[in-house]
Design an enzyme around this catalytic site. Sequence first.
Site, mmCIF file in Angstrom:
data_model
loop_
_atom_site.group_PDB
_atom_site.id
_atom_site.type_symbol
_atom_site.label_atom_id
_atom_site.label_comp_id
_atom_site.label_asym_id
_atom_site.label_seq_id
_atom_site.Cartn_x
_atom_site.Cartn_y
_atom_site.Cartn_z
ATOM 1 N N GLY A 48 3.304 1.998 -62.095
ATOM 2 C CA GLY A 48 2.931 2.340 -60.794
ATOM 3 C C GLY A 48 1.728 3.158 -60.605
ATOM 4 O O GLY A 48 0.617 3.235 -61.529
ATOM 5 N N CYS A 80 4.219 3.174 -68.847
ATOM 6 C CA CYS A 80 2.840 3.355 -68.101
ATOM 7 C C CYS A 80 2.801 4.686 -67.052
ATOM 8 O O CYS A 80 2.676 5.730 -67.722
ATOM 9 C CB CYS A 80 2.351 2.247 -67.332
ATOM 10 S SG CYS A 80 0.836 1.980 -67.294
ATOM 11 N N ILE A 137 -1.826 -2.329 -68.411
ATOM 12 C CA ILE A 137 -2.656 -2.285 -66.877
ATOM 13 C C ILE A 137 -3.082 -0.779 -66.542
ATOM 14 O O ILE A 137 -2.096 -0.222 -66.126
ATOM 15 C CB ILE A 137 -1.538 -2.849 -66.026
ATOM 16 C CG1 ILE A 137 -0.700 -4.231 -66.395
ATOM 17 C CG2 ILE A 137 -2.231 -3.074 -64.440
ATOM 18 C CD1 ILE A 137 0.289 -4.597 -65.390
ATOM 19 N N HIS A 178 4.132 -2.546 -70.502
ATOM 20 C CA HIS A 178 5.092 -2.936 -69.782
ATOM 21 C C HIS A 178 6.014 -4.160 -70.275
ATOM 22 O O HIS A 178 5.761 -5.256 -69.944
ATOM 23 C CB HIS A 178 4.170 -3.418 -68.335
ATOM 24 C CG HIS A 178 3.629 -2.576 -67.460
ATOM 25 N ND1 HIS A 178 4.482 -1.652 -66.508
ATOM 26 C CD2 HIS A 178 2.487 -2.140 -67.615
ATOM 27 C CE1 HIS A 178 3.336 -0.973 -66.159
ATOM 28 N NE2 HIS A 178 2.090 -1.046 -66.837
ATOM 29 N N GLU A 180 8.726 -4.778 -69.171
ATOM 30 C CA GLU A 180 9.472 -5.108 -67.910
ATOM 31 C C GLU A 180 8.956 -6.345 -67.311
ATOM 32 O O GLU A 180 9.240 -7.228 -66.682
ATOM 33 C CB GLU A 180 9.732 -4.387 -66.957
ATOM 34 C CG GLU A 180 8.555 -3.602 -66.124
ATOM 35 C CD GLU A 180 7.754 -2.617 -66.996
ATOM 36 O OE1 GLU A 180 7.859 -2.633 -68.103
ATOM 37 O OE2 GLU A 180 6.976 -2.061 -66.421
HETATM 38 N N1 GLN Z 1 -3.098 4.043 -63.877
HETATM 39 C C1 GLN Z 1 -1.760 4.314 -63.390
HETATM 40 C C2 GLN Z 1 -1.642 6.105 -63.363
HETATM 41 O O1 GLN Z 1 -2.432 6.560 -63.868
HETATM 42 C C3 GLN Z 1 -0.804 3.884 -64.321
HETATM 43 C C4 GLN Z 1 -0.940 2.297 -64.160
HETATM 44 C C5 GLN Z 1 0.662 1.691 -64.672
HETATM 45 O O2 GLN Z 1 1.360 2.157 -64.371
HETATM 46 N N2 GLN Z 1 0.484 0.385 -64.832
HETATM 47 O O3 GLN Z 1 -0.743 6.234 -62.926
#
Ligand code: GLN
Length: 198
Positions: A48, A80, A137, A178, A180
């Site tokens: 997230g 992430c 991502i 990820h 998931e």
């Molecule tokens: N770029 C997001 C962050 O810094 C992480 C991206 C992700 O969880 N897909 O929190």
Amino acid sequence: MSPVIGILALQGGVAEHERSLGALGVKSRLVRRREHLTGIDALIFPGGESTTMSKLLVLGGLYEPVKQLLDGGLPAYGTCAGMILLASRVENTRDDAVSFGAIDMTVKRNAFGRQVDSFESDLTVTGIDGKVHAVFIRAPQVIECGADCEVLARVDQGPAAGAIVAVAHNNVLATSFHPEVTDDTRVHELFINRFVGA
Ligand code: GLN
């Protein structure tokens, strides 16, 4: 008894982790408030936006109780943004962002250059047979990790080759990618078998 895995459900890819655990037949519980922490055997920190989750953790009074559980040895897995929350040092974040220091490592947010901002790669992950198709991502990268921290995967090809993207420290696991969002449940399985102990 089968474990109950909490999923921090303040923001981000919560349903995806619920689905992966469900596919393995493992019980999950969404953690939104302090009382939801009672009786969980492990906690997943989803992807997230780490700075938003940081803010919500503090505002909702969850930061301190979660920190206490992690300091006390609760098994955890972060993907992430979740990896960022578990780190002891975070580069390229807001000054007021908090993290839990559950893995002795430095991570850099949004670490991959513009042309590989989001990408997919097949990885070798220690403890898993065969390649894992990893989806990144706007992912963080592990810049350095302490002597007790185990590197489980690096990107092995393309512009990001060499980047550390999966680590473990004691019973805490973190991946930049990820699992998931795919149908592959092997990383969750590794977490439960090796770190939670069914
Ligand atoms: N770029 C997001 C962050 O810094 C992480 C991206 C992700 O969880 N897909 O929190």
